[in-house]
Design a protein around this motif. Structure first.
Motif, PDB file in Angstrom:
ATOM      1  N   GLU A  41      50.187  32.299  56.399  1.00  0.00           N
ATOM      2  CA  GLU A  41      50.861  33.332  55.540  1.00  0.00           C
ATOM      3  C   GLU A  41      49.620  34.173  54.744  1.00  0.00           C
ATOM      4  OE1 GLU A  41      53.643  32.537  52.654  1.00  0.00           O
ATOM      5  OE2 GLU A  41      55.086  31.995  54.037  1.00  0.00           O
ATOM      6  N   PRO A  42      49.274  35.263  54.809  1.00  0.00           N
ATOM      7  CA  PRO A  42      48.150  36.027  53.793  1.00  0.00           C
ATOM      8  C   PRO A  42      48.258  35.431  52.465  1.00  0.00           C
ATOM      9  CG  PRO A  42      49.974  37.761  54.358  1.00  0.00           C
ATOM     10  CD  PRO A  42      50.383  36.347  55.115  1.00  0.00           C
ATOM     11  N   ALA A  43      47.210  35.641  51.778  1.00  0.00           N
ATOM     12  CA  ALA A  43      46.983  35.348  50.472  1.00  0.00           C
ATOM     13  C   ALA A  43      47.700  36.189  49.656  1.00  0.00           C
ATOM     14  CB  ALA A  43      45.312  35.380  49.959  1.00  0.00           C
ATOM     15  N   LYS A  44      48.243  35.817  48.813  1.00  0.00           N
ATOM     16  CA  LYS A  44      49.186  36.796  47.699  1.00  0.00           C
ATOM     17  C   LYS A  44      48.281  37.427  46.811  1.00  0.00           C
ATOM     18  CE  LYS A  44      52.784  33.380  47.894  1.00  0.00           C
ATOM     19  NZ  LYS A  44      53.853  32.513  47.242  1.00  0.00           N
ATOM     20  N   LYS A  45      48.854  38.577  46.336  1.00  0.00           N
ATOM     21  CA  LYS A  45      47.970  39.657  45.521  1.00  0.00           C
ATOM     22  C   LYS A  45      47.477  38.841  44.256  1.00  0.00           C
ATOM     23  CE  LYS A  45      49.982  43.846  47.488  1.00  0.00           C
ATOM     24  NZ  LYS A  45      50.814  45.017  46.912  1.00  0.00           N
ATOM     25  N   ILE A  46      48.436  38.025  43.620  1.00  0.00           N
ATOM     26  CA  ILE A  46      47.808  37.447  42.393  1.00  0.00           C
ATOM     27  C   ILE A  46      46.848  36.442  42.853  1.00  0.00           C
ATOM     28  CG2 ILE A  46      49.816  35.728  42.449  1.00  0.00           C
ATOM     29  CD1 ILE A  46      50.074  36.249  39.594  1.00  0.00           C
ATOM     30  N   GLU A  47      46.866  35.750  43.920  1.00  0.00           N
ATOM     31  CA  GLU A  47      45.812  34.933  44.156  1.00  0.00           C
ATOM     32  C   GLU A  47      44.613  35.469  44.392  1.00  0.00           C
ATOM     33  OE1 GLU A  47      48.176  31.359  46.496  1.00  0.00           O
ATOM     34  OE2 GLU A  47      47.502  33.069  47.862  1.00  0.00           O
ATOM     35  N   ILE A  48      44.621  36.413  45.145  1.00  0.00           N
ATOM     36  CA  ILE A  48      43.416  37.509  45.246  1.00  0.00           C
ATOM     37  C   ILE A  48      42.859  38.078  43.820  1.00  0.00           C
ATOM     38  CG2 ILE A  48      42.565  39.853  46.250  1.00  0.00           C
ATOM     39  CD1 ILE A  48      44.591  39.239  48.559  1.00  0.00           C
ATOM     40  N   ALA A  49      43.594  38.491  43.085  1.00  0.00           N
ATOM     41  CA  ALA A  49      43.483  38.815  41.756  1.00  0.00           C
ATOM     42  C   ALA A  49      42.639  37.776  40.752  1.00  0.00           C
ATOM     43  CB  ALA A  49      44.550  39.357  40.882  1.00  0.00           C
ATOM     44  N   SER A  50      43.193  36.593  41.108  1.00  0.00           N
ATOM     45  CA  SER A  50      42.516  35.351  40.393  1.00  0.00           C
ATOM     46  C   SER A  50      41.217  35.270  40.861  1.00  0.00           C
ATOM     47  CB  SER A  50      43.173  34.288  40.418  1.00  0.00           C
ATOM     48  OG  SER A  50      42.636  32.882  40.458  1.00  0.00           O
ATOM     49  N   ILE A  51      40.885  35.168  42.032  1.00  0.00           N
ATOM     50  CA  ILE A  51      39.554  34.998  42.703  1.00  0.00           C
ATOM     51  C   ILE A  51      38.684  36.136  42.430  1.00  0.00           C
ATOM     52  CG2 ILE A  51      38.183  34.826  44.709  1.00  0.00           C
ATOM     53  CD1 ILE A  51      40.592  33.241  46.213  1.00  0.00           C
ATOM     54  N   ALA A  52      39.129  37.382  42.219  1.00  0.00           N
ATOM     55  CA  ALA A  52      38.309  38.404  41.923  1.00  0.00           C
ATOM     56  C   ALA A  52      37.785  38.499  40.723  1.00  0.00           C
ATOM     57  CB  ALA A  52      39.170  39.823  42.232  1.00  0.00           C
ATOM     58  N   LEU A  53      38.737  38.039  39.657  1.00  0.00           N
ATOM     59  CA  LEU A  53      38.251  37.700  38.349  1.00  0.00           C
ATOM     60  C   LEU A  53      37.035  37.022  38.060  1.00  0.00           C
ATOM     61  CD1 LEU A  53      41.503  37.309  36.160  1.00  0.00           C
ATOM     62  CD2 LEU A  53      39.731  39.004  35.909  1.00  0.00           C
ATOM     63  N   LEU A  54      37.083  35.951  38.946  1.00  0.00           N
ATOM     64  CA  LEU A  54      36.165  34.933  38.960  1.00  0.00           C
ATOM     65  C   LEU A  54      34.912  35.604  39.625  1.00  0.00           C
ATOM     66  CD1 LEU A  54      38.029  31.614  39.945  1.00  0.00           C
ATOM     67  CD2 LEU A  54      37.149  32.365  37.467  1.00  0.00           C
ATOM     68  N   LEU A  55      34.757  36.276  40.854  1.00  0.00           N
ATOM     69  CA  LEU A  55      33.918  36.847  41.317  1.00  0.00           C
ATOM     70  C   LEU A  55      33.291  37.725  40.556  1.00  0.00           C
ATOM     71  CD1 LEU A  55      35.208  37.567  44.795  1.00  0.00           C
ATOM     72  CD2 LEU A  55      33.245  36.097  44.362  1.00  0.00           C
ATOM     73  N   CYS A  56      33.829  38.734  39.906  1.00  0.00           N
ATOM     74  CA  CYS A  56      33.368  39.867  39.457  1.00  0.00           C
ATOM     75  C   CYS A  56      32.363  39.360  38.015  1.00  0.00           C
ATOM     76  CB  CYS A  56      34.400  40.625  38.647  1.00  0.00           C
ATOM     77  SG  CYS A  56      35.245  40.106  37.280  1.00  0.00           S
ATOM     78  N   VAL A  57      32.584  38.270  37.545  1.00  0.00           N
ATOM     79  CA  VAL A  57      31.689  37.804  36.316  1.00  0.00           C
ATOM     80  C   VAL A  57      30.120  37.673  36.799  1.00  0.00           C
ATOM     81  CG1 VAL A  57      30.990  35.780  34.883  1.00  0.00           C
ATOM     82  CG2 VAL A  57      33.401  36.390  35.397  1.00  0.00           C
ATOM     83  N   SER A  58      29.956  37.323  38.003  1.00  0.00           N
ATOM     84  CA  SER A  58      28.409  37.225  38.562  1.00  0.00           C
ATOM     85  C   SER A  58      27.698  38.462  38.494  1.00  0.00           C
ATOM     86  CB  SER A  58      28.591  36.502  39.890  1.00  0.00           C
ATOM     87  OG  SER A  58      27.040  36.254  40.485  1.00  0.00           O
ATOM     88  N   PRO A  59      28.222  39.428  38.907  1.00  0.00           N
ATOM     89  CA  PRO A  59      27.362  40.817  38.845  1.00  0.00           C
ATOM     90  C   PRO A  59      27.071  41.276  37.358  1.00  0.00           C
ATOM     91  CG  PRO A  59      29.474  41.079  40.073  1.00  0.00           C
ATOM     92  CD  PRO A  59      29.142  39.977  39.871  1.00  0.00           C
ATOM     93  N   ILE A  60      28.469  41.329  36.572  1.00  0.00           N
ATOM     94  CA  ILE A  60      28.508  41.384  35.214  1.00  0.00           C
ATOM     95  C   ILE A  60      27.465  40.904  34.511  1.00  0.00           C
ATOM     96  CG2 ILE A  60      29.924  41.354  33.052  1.00  0.00           C
ATOM     97  CD1 ILE A  60      32.306  41.940  34.948  1.00  0.00           C
ATOM     98  N   MET A  61      27.264  39.510  34.779  1.00  0.00           N
ATOM     99  CA  MET A  61      26.270  38.582  34.138  1.00  0.00           C
ATOM    100  C   MET A  61      24.854  39.235  34.393  1.00  0.00           C
ATOM    101  SD  MET A  61      27.622  34.639  34.283  1.00  0.00           S
ATOM    102  CE  MET A  61      26.266  33.937  33.400  1.00  0.00           C
ATOM    103  N   VAL A  62      24.645  39.898  35.489  1.00  0.00           N
ATOM    104  CA  VAL A  62      23.244  40.485  35.626  1.00  0.00           C
ATOM    105  C   VAL A  62      22.985  41.992  35.051  1.00  0.00           C
ATOM    106  CG1 VAL A  62      21.762  41.360  37.573  1.00  0.00           C
ATOM    107  CG2 VAL A  62      23.137  39.273  37.844  1.00  0.00           C
ATOM    108  N   LEU A  63      24.258  42.521  35.422  1.00  0.00           N
ATOM    109  CA  LEU A  63      24.136  44.112  34.637  1.00  0.00           C
ATOM    110  C   LEU A  63      23.988  44.060  33.190  1.00  0.00           C
ATOM    111  CD1 LEU A  63      27.154  45.578  36.466  1.00  0.00           C
ATOM    112  CD2 LEU A  63      24.720  46.191  36.876  1.00  0.00           C
ATOM    113  N   PHE A  64      24.579  42.799  32.451  1.00  0.00           N
ATOM    114  CA  PHE A  64      24.222  42.754  30.881  1.00  0.00           C
ATOM    115  C   PHE A  64      23.415  41.859  30.715  1.00  0.00           C
ATOM    116  CE2 PHE A  64      28.480  45.067  31.475  1.00  0.00           C
ATOM    117  CZ  PHE A  64      28.138  46.078  30.670  1.00  0.00           C
TER     118      PHE A  64
END
Length: 503
Positions: free
Chosen positions: A449-472
């Protein structure tokens, strides 16, 4: 707002207790709703506390109105509020992933999850070493049950080793506390920092024994060599949400080393000044080396993730050994980055495992993924972040650590190991990614089964922190520098918390 400092402990305690009561205890959907609400409230309260500390300074909370050093004190400063915010964000992201179905493997997942968060936040906020022991026990008891969530022989075996080792650690913790209380007459950290410099002769030697026992205990939690061997198998065998939550467990041990051996046994400790440094430096270097070897030898993505946690712990311990404001600032930045990136990789490994059938996360030929592009993009971002490649936060964190070295000897030992560790991670990710995404047998599994949308959202939340920590990065590093300065300033971190004390 005066009670804001206790909210990160109180919220998970209340929600965890409520979910143990009928009818919530029998209804998984009600527990999921309660858990999401609880972790969201925890994230909001942690963010507000972080903002208040940044705007108004240290928040000292005396439970029951009993003032330090006699009462139970919670201290929200820039260091502890940052770690509590990290814990709250991590808990919310992981809970989003868990409610997609990972919480069905065993009973009481959600209450145990909340109790472990309570113990983690309490360990970050407490101003008393005895209560640090209490919160350690709370998070450990919850982790024992969470580790065998979803059952299985491998989980049970790993849990047995983990429990026995931590029971020994808890016993040593109590011995160390007894020795320090006998010599100092207090276990309040600020009060200890003031009194420890007055110790001399045999009393100082006895206190040193107690302090080194605490170093052993904290080193065990931080996976410092030679007490690291429990971590790879334990993390690799745990369910994905539990392994992701465990990514912050080693940071609790590292945080305790910084708090105790910078504030209490730091520059102003007289005969006991910087007693941990001669032990921390070689052990930190060896921990990085062992983690690097483990990364090379990892047979699967979960084991690789666990060994990268060991490398990050070694890097943070090296900062503790350097024991300067620059090193502490670098450690705070790198701790946030490595915790969230490691947690994201554990969750991603679980999705990959489910789509590969019997091959799971192992680096062997298998069927292709159902969502190769999505998983490949997430894998590439997390790999770059954990390796320490620009332009993500791992690069900034490692540069800060390298720049924190002062002597030629520190540079000679730490620079090659950090760089070799990054190279090892790059090779391991390249080898693993090539096998996972390009070497296939057959077609896509029909039952996958493909990953559920809420699972993708969870990983996306963790992923987005890395570039944000560079931008700020400028604002964040300025904050970590201020936090490090506070931790190293005994006038603020000790005398400032005991108004009646005078130097």
């Amino acid at each position: 707002m005066q009670h804001l400092s206790i909210f990160p402990v109180l919220i998970p305690l209340l929600f965890g207790a409520i979910m143990l009561l009928p009818p919530l205890s029998r209804d998984i959907n009600s527990q999921r709703v309660s858990a999401i609400i609880g972790t969201f409230f925890l994230l909001i309260s942690s963010a507000v506390l972080f903002y208040k500390v940044n705007a108004e300074g240290v928040q000292l909370y005396a439970l029951g109105g009993w003032q330090a050093p006699f009462g139970i004190a919670l201290i929200a400063d820039k260091v502890s509020s940052l770690m509590v915010l990290l814990s709250g964000f991590l808990a919310f992201a992981i809970m989003l992933y868990a409610i997609a179905g990972q919480d069905k493997g065993g009973a009481y997942f959600h209450p145990l999850f909340m109790f472990q968060i309570m113990g983690i936040n309490g360990a970050f906020l407490t101003g008393d070493i005895f209560n640090l022991f209490v919160f350690f026990e709370v998070l450990l008891i919850a982790s024992y049950a969470l580790l065998i969530h979803a059952g299985g022989k491998q989980k049970t075996q790993s849990a047995l080793h983990y429990v026995i080792l931590n029971l020994v650690g808890s016993s040593l913790f109590l011995f160390g506390l007894g020795i320090l209380y006998g010599t100092l007459g207090t276990l309040n950290m600020a009060d200890m920092a003031i009194k420890v410099g007055q110790l001399e002769g045999e009393t100082a030697t006895l206190a040193k024994t107690g302090a080194l026992l605490l170093l052993v205990v904290f080193g065990l939690k931080a996976a410092m060599l030679p007490m690291h061997f429990w971590l790879p198998k334990t993390y690799a065998s745990a369910s994905a949400p539990v392994a992701a939550l465990f990514a912050i467990m080693t940071k609790v041990g590292v945080y305790s080393i910084f708090r105790v051996f910078t504030v209490i046994f730091g520059e102003n400790a007289g005969e006991l000044a910087n007693i941990a440094t001669p032990w921390l430096w070689p052990l930190a270097i060896l921990t990085i080396a062992v983690g690097t070897i483990g990364a090379f030898a990892s047979p699967g993505l979960k084991t690789l993730s666990a060994n990268l946690v060991i490398i990050s712990s070694g890097s943070l311990l090296a900062c503790a050994a350097i024991n300067t404001e620059a090193a502490t600032s670098a450690a705070l930045y790198y701790a946030v980055h490595s915790t969230l990136a490691s947690a994201g990789l554990f969750l991603l490994a679980d999705i990959m495992s489910r789509q590969r059938g019997k091959a799971e996360d192992r680096f062997v030929r298998s069927r292709p993924f159902v969502q190769p592009r999505l998983l490949g993009f997430a894998f590439a971002i997390l790999a770059l972040a954990l390796v320490g490649m620009p332009p993500l936060s791992g690069f900034v964190g490692k540069v800060m650590i390298l720049q924190a070295t002062e002597s030629g000897a520190q540079t000679m030992w730490l620079w090659p190991l950090i760089l070799i560790g990054s190279l090892a991670a790059l090779i391991a990710f390249s080898r693993g990614g090539t096998t996972l995404f390009w070497r296939h047998n057959g077609s896509v599994l029909t039952e996958a089964e493909p990953a559920k949308k809420i699972e993708i959202a969870s990983i996306a939340l963790l992923l987005c922190v890395s570039p944000i920590m560079v931008l700020f990065g400028g604002d964040i590093t300025e904050f970590t520098q201020q936090a490090a300065h506070y931790l190293h300033d005994i006038q603020a971190s000790a005398y400032g918390l005991l108004p009646g004390a005078s130097q």
